[in-house]
Design a protein around this motif. Structure first.
Motif, PDB file in Angstrom:
ATOM      1  N   ARG A  24       0.954  -1.692   0.190  1.00  0.00           N
ATOM      2  CA  ARG A  24       0.046   0.104  -0.435  1.00  0.00           C
ATOM      3  C   ARG A  24       0.976   1.408  -0.012  1.00  0.00           C
ATOM      4  NH1 ARG A  24      -3.358   0.805   4.954  1.00  0.00           N
ATOM      5  NH2 ARG A  24      -3.997  -1.307   4.984  1.00  0.00           N
ATOM      6  N   PHE A  25       1.851   1.514   0.814  1.00  0.00           N
ATOM      7  CA  PHE A  25       2.774   2.243   0.944  1.00  0.00           C
ATOM      8  C   PHE A  25       4.050   2.894  -0.058  1.00  0.00           C
ATOM      9  CE2 PHE A  25       1.345   2.201   5.582  1.00  0.00           C
ATOM     10  CZ  PHE A  25       0.471   2.070   5.117  1.00  0.00           C
ATOM     11  N   VAL A  26       4.318   1.647  -0.959  1.00  0.00           N
ATOM     12  CA  VAL A  26       5.316   1.860  -1.391  1.00  0.00           C
ATOM     13  C   VAL A  26       5.593   3.148  -2.661  1.00  0.00           C
ATOM     14  CG1 VAL A  26       4.570   0.035  -3.422  1.00  0.00           C
ATOM     15  CG2 VAL A  26       6.906   0.489  -3.029  1.00  0.00           C
ATOM     16  N   GLY A  27       6.113   3.620  -2.903  1.00  0.00           N
ATOM     17  CA  GLY A  27       6.189   4.850  -3.450  1.00  0.00           C
ATOM     18  C   GLY A  27       5.725   6.169  -2.826  1.00  0.00           C
ATOM     19  N   LYS A  28       5.077   6.270  -1.556  1.00  0.00           N
ATOM     20  CA  LYS A  28       4.313   6.903  -1.158  1.00  0.00           C
ATOM     21  C   LYS A  28       5.192   7.322  -0.401  1.00  0.00           C
ATOM     22  CE  LYS A  28       0.372   5.962  -2.899  1.00  0.00           C
ATOM     23  NZ  LYS A  28      -0.591   5.056  -1.842  1.00  0.00           N
ATOM     24  N   THR A  29       5.152   9.370   0.251  1.00  0.00           N
ATOM     25  CA  THR A  29       6.021   9.636   1.224  1.00  0.00           C
ATOM     26  C   THR A  29       4.887  10.025   2.698  1.00  0.00           C
ATOM     27  OG1 THR A  29       7.005  11.439  -0.982  1.00  0.00           O
ATOM     28  CG2 THR A  29       7.031  12.128   1.298  1.00  0.00           C
ATOM     29  N   ILE A  30       6.417   9.846   3.457  1.00  0.00           N
ATOM     30  CA  ILE A  30       5.965   9.859   5.140  1.00  0.00           C
ATOM     31  C   ILE A  30       6.755  10.392   5.434  1.00  0.00           C
ATOM     32  CG2 ILE A  30       5.669   8.632   7.085  1.00  0.00           C
ATOM     33  CD1 ILE A  30       5.794   6.222   5.571  1.00  0.00           C
ATOM     34  N   VAL A  31       6.351  11.871   6.246  1.00  0.00           N
ATOM     35  CA  VAL A  31       7.160  13.032   6.600  1.00  0.00           C
ATOM     36  C   VAL A  31       6.728  12.701   8.519  1.00  0.00           C
ATOM     37  CG1 VAL A  31       7.425  15.514   7.415  1.00  0.00           C
ATOM     38  CG2 VAL A  31       6.308  14.876   5.108  1.00  0.00           C
ATOM     39  N   VAL A  32       8.464  12.315   9.150  1.00  0.00           N
ATOM     40  CA  VAL A  32       8.783  12.156  10.176  1.00  0.00           C
ATOM     41  C   VAL A  32       9.169  12.926  11.162  1.00  0.00           C
ATOM     42  CG1 VAL A  32       9.080  10.662  12.150  1.00  0.00           C
ATOM     43  CG2 VAL A  32       8.289   9.452  10.038  1.00  0.00           C
ATOM     44  N   LYS A  33       8.368  13.941  11.900  1.00  0.00           N
ATOM     45  CA  LYS A  33       8.559  14.266  13.207  1.00  0.00           C
ATOM     46  C   LYS A  33       9.570  13.584  14.241  1.00  0.00           C
ATOM     47  CE  LYS A  33       9.357  17.575  16.449  1.00  0.00           C
ATOM     48  NZ  LYS A  33       7.981  17.828  17.740  1.00  0.00           N
ATOM     49  N   TYR A  34      10.801  14.204  14.570  1.00  0.00           N
ATOM     50  CA  TYR A  34      11.480  12.989  14.950  1.00  0.00           C
ATOM     51  C   TYR A  34      11.810  14.391  16.247  1.00  0.00           C
ATOM     52  CZ  TYR A  34      16.065  10.285  17.120  1.00  0.00           C
ATOM     53  OH  TYR A  34      16.533   9.930  17.827  1.00  0.00           O
ATOM     54  N   GLY A  35      11.148  13.410  17.893  1.00  0.00           N
ATOM     55  CA  GLY A  35      11.858  14.219  19.306  1.00  0.00           C
ATOM     56  C   GLY A  35      11.583  13.862  20.399  1.00  0.00           C
ATOM     57  N   GLY A  36      11.303  14.371  21.482  1.00  0.00           N
ATOM     58  CA  GLY A  36      11.274  13.606  22.539  1.00  0.00           C
ATOM     59  C   GLY A  36      12.287  12.556  22.954  1.00  0.00           C
ATOM     60  N   ASN A  37      12.025  11.398  23.973  1.00  0.00           N
ATOM     61  CA  ASN A  37      12.846  10.576  24.348  1.00  0.00           C
ATOM     62  C   ASN A  37      13.709   9.616  23.273  1.00  0.00           C
ATOM     63  OD1 ASN A  37      11.730  11.032  26.795  1.00  0.00           O
ATOM     64  ND2 ASN A  37      11.379   9.077  27.650  1.00  0.00           N
ATOM     65  N   ALA A  38      12.834   9.359  22.200  1.00  0.00           N
ATOM     66  CA  ALA A  38      13.589   9.145  20.693  1.00  0.00           C
ATOM     67  C   ALA A  38      15.046   9.863  20.327  1.00  0.00           C
ATOM     68  CB  ALA A  38      12.758   8.979  19.806  1.00  0.00           C
ATOM     69  N   SER A 269      -3.656  10.247   6.479  1.00  0.00           N
ATOM     70  CA  SER A 269      -3.698   9.825   7.788  1.00  0.00           C
ATOM     71  C   SER A 269      -2.528  10.936   8.606  1.00  0.00           C
ATOM     72  CB  SER A 269      -4.064   8.437   8.462  1.00  0.00           C
ATOM     73  OG  SER A 269      -2.412   8.263   7.656  1.00  0.00           O
ATOM     74  N   ALA A 270      -2.965  10.828   9.961  1.00  0.00           N
ATOM     75  CA  ALA A 270      -1.946  11.821  10.501  1.00  0.00           C
ATOM     76  C   ALA A 270      -1.844  10.702  11.712  1.00  0.00           C
ATOM     77  CB  ALA A 270      -2.155  13.027  11.035  1.00  0.00           C
ATOM     78  N   HIS A 271      -0.926  10.814  13.020  1.00  0.00           N
ATOM     79  CA  HIS A 271      -0.072   9.751  13.913  1.00  0.00           C
ATOM     80  C   HIS A 271       0.231  10.675  14.773  1.00  0.00           C
ATOM     81  CE1 HIS A 271      -1.159   5.901  10.610  1.00  0.00           C
ATOM     82  NE2 HIS A 271      -1.020   7.476  10.122  1.00  0.00           N
ATOM     83  N   ILE A 272      -0.216  10.200  15.999  1.00  0.00           N
ATOM     84  CA  ILE A 272       0.382  10.730  17.304  1.00  0.00           C
ATOM     85  C   ILE A 272       0.928   9.693  17.786  1.00  0.00           C
ATOM     86  CG2 ILE A 272       0.449  11.883  19.120  1.00  0.00           C
ATOM     87  CD1 ILE A 272      -1.624  13.533  17.957  1.00  0.00           C
ATOM     88  N   ILE A 273       2.906   8.860  17.812  1.00  0.00           N
ATOM     89  CA  ILE A 273       2.984   7.943  17.853  1.00  0.00           C
ATOM     90  C   ILE A 273       3.512   7.840  19.174  1.00  0.00           C
ATOM     91  CG2 ILE A 273       2.606   6.474  15.746  1.00  0.00           C
ATOM     92  CD1 ILE A 273       5.190   6.891  15.584  1.00  0.00           C
ATOM     93  N   ASP A 274       4.115   7.116  20.492  1.00  0.00           N
ATOM     94  CA  ASP A 274       4.648   6.675  21.491  1.00  0.00           C
ATOM     95  C   ASP A 274       5.820   6.579  20.931  1.00  0.00           C
ATOM     96  OD1 ASP A 274       5.436   6.354  23.949  1.00  0.00           O
ATOM     97  OD2 ASP A 274       4.665   5.120  24.901  1.00  0.00           O
ATOM     98  N   GLY A 275       7.534   7.437  20.863  1.00  0.00           N
ATOM     99  CA  GLY A 275       8.411   7.764  20.516  1.00  0.00           C
ATOM    100  C   GLY A 275       9.541   6.917  21.898  1.00  0.00           C
ATOM    101  N   ARG A 276       8.374   6.048  23.022  1.00  0.00           N
ATOM    102  CA  ARG A 276       9.308   5.538  23.854  1.00  0.00           C
ATOM    103  C   ARG A 276       9.106   3.806  23.415  1.00  0.00           C
ATOM    104  NH1 ARG A 276       5.937   8.110  28.677  1.00  0.00           N
ATOM    105  NH2 ARG A 276       4.042   6.833  27.037  1.00  0.00           N
ATOM    106  N   VAL A 277       9.199   3.897  22.601  1.00  0.00           N
ATOM    107  CA  VAL A 277       8.203   2.444  21.984  1.00  0.00           C
ATOM    108  C   VAL A 277       9.610   2.318  21.313  1.00  0.00           C
ATOM    109  CG1 VAL A 277       7.481   0.458  21.492  1.00  0.00           C
ATOM    110  CG2 VAL A 277       6.731   2.224  23.143  1.00  0.00           C
ATOM    111  N   ALA A 278      10.378   1.059  21.044  1.00  0.00           N
ATOM    112  CA  ALA A 278      11.470   0.711  19.692  1.00  0.00           C
ATOM    113  C   ALA A 278      11.025   0.307  18.915  1.00  0.00           C
ATOM    114  CB  ALA A 278      12.591  -0.605  20.484  1.00  0.00           C
ATOM    115  N   HIS A 279      11.225   1.107  17.168  1.00  0.00           N
ATOM    116  CA  HIS A 279      10.690   0.897  15.903  1.00  0.00           C
ATOM    117  C   HIS A 279       9.333   1.484  16.052  1.00  0.00           C
ATOM    118  CE1 HIS A 279      13.952  -1.805  15.315  1.00  0.00           C
ATOM    119  NE2 HIS A 279      14.070  -2.172  16.291  1.00  0.00           N
ATOM    120  N   SER A 280       9.058   2.132  16.685  1.00  0.00           N
ATOM    121  CA  SER A 280       7.320   2.480  16.973  1.00  0.00           C
ATOM    122  C   SER A 280       6.805   3.143  15.880  1.00  0.00           C
ATOM    123  CB  SER A 280       7.178   3.933  18.048  1.00  0.00           C
ATOM    124  OG  SER A 280       8.463   4.570  17.700  1.00  0.00           O
TER     125      SER A 280
END
Length: 301
Positions: A24-38, A269-280
């Motif tokens: 489903r996602f091949v060729g698509k762009t995903i923007v990731v905001k990197y912050g917090g404990n990660a 879609s947008a996702h607010i995820i737990d960056g404290r989990v490895a490979h989140s």
């Protein structure tokens, strides 16, 4: 060390379960905001870097936008430069802006680039000045209180918001083997540097590129209801209702607003995820369970 039969079978099952998402996602762009404990925990830093490398290798185009507030604060303290905040935003004098640019565009940005490269990827670091990527305009903050006759407009210095984005720079990189890593420093019409909130930059980048997904790594498990239970899937209408009834409030509001703006502007879609989990990031993208809150414009959430 060779895998046991059970471990090998488990690996095969995981890869098989991920196949529909990969397709489903091949060729698509995903923007990731990197912050917090990660950004601070060594295990989480490496798992994040490996996630980005894997996405690129399977044909998905990650774009990383990072913050660096704590690192800026640490260096300002070492240099005996006082920090002042208005409505949660750092007042950024010319002196402070030099430090912001040094930390975000230098120290933090290059450490993320190096981390991705060390894990087998090809990352390239950018600030908004590179290729005039982020055009900024000065942000003015208004302050009002019951005892004031009129609203006061406060100048908080070199703090900006995104005026426009030069997508040609990002198109060039996403169509190559490189992973862009963006520091949220914009450039104004006057050539001055502006510090921009990283969530806002990530949201705007996702908007203008019509990204498949916007992912914000945070230090929380996701959006929660009033009982503290994680809300795993929401429509934008449901999010609006949670703001109206006070479930979402305070410091989470600006983050949610940038998510809503992105989804309303065409991000799938947008996702607010737990960056404290490895490979989140991989867990959120390639498993049914995910590891945070998914927000879409669809009525069924």
């Amino acid at each position: 060390m060779p895998l046991s039969r059970d471990s090998a079978m488990n690996t095969a099952n995981v890869l098989s379960a991920a196949l529909p998402y990969l397709q489903r996602f091949v060729g698509k762009t995903i923007v990731v905001k990197y912050g917090g404990n990660a950004m601070t925990d060594e295990t989480l830093k490496n798992s994040f870097a490996r996630d980005m490398v894997m996405l690129k290798f399977v044909g998905i185009n990650p774009i990383v936008v990072h913050g660096g507030g704590p690192q800026i604060g640490d260096l300002l303290t070492k240099l005996n430069i006082q920090s002042e905040f208005v409505n949660g935003m750092r007042v950024t004098t010319s002196e402070t802006m030099d430090v912001v640019e040094m930390v975000l565009g230098g120290l933090v940005n290059k450490s993320i680039v190096n981390l991705i490269n060390q894990n087998g990827g090809k990352a390239i670091g950018l600030t908004g000045k590179d290729g005039q990527l982020l055009h900024a305009r000065k942000l003015h903050v208004t302050k009002s209180s019951p005892d004031m006759l009129k609203t006061e407009i406060i100048d908080i210095g070199h703090v900006g918001e995104v005026a426009s984005i030069n997508t040609s720079v990002l198109d060039m990189l996403t169509n190559s083997d490189f992973i862009p890593v963006i520091a949220p420093i914009g450039v104004g019409e006057d050539g001055e540097s502006y510090n921009i909130n990283a969530d806002l930059v990530a949201g705007k980048v996702a908007e203008v590129l019509r990204a498949e997904k916007l992912i914000l790594l945070t230090n929380i498990a996701g959006l929660m209801d009033k009982e503290g239970k994680v809300l795993t899937g929401l429509s934008t209408k449901q999010v609006d209702d949670l703001i109206a009834d006070g479930t979402i409030y305070g410091g989470m509001l600006p983050k949610i607003q940038c998510v809503l703006d992105a989804v309303h502007a065409g991000v799938n879609s947008a996702h607010i995820i737990d960056g404290r989990v490895a490979h989140s990031t991989l867990l959120e993208l390639f498993t049914d369970e995910g590891v945070g809150t998914l927000i879409t414009n669809r009525r069924n959430g």
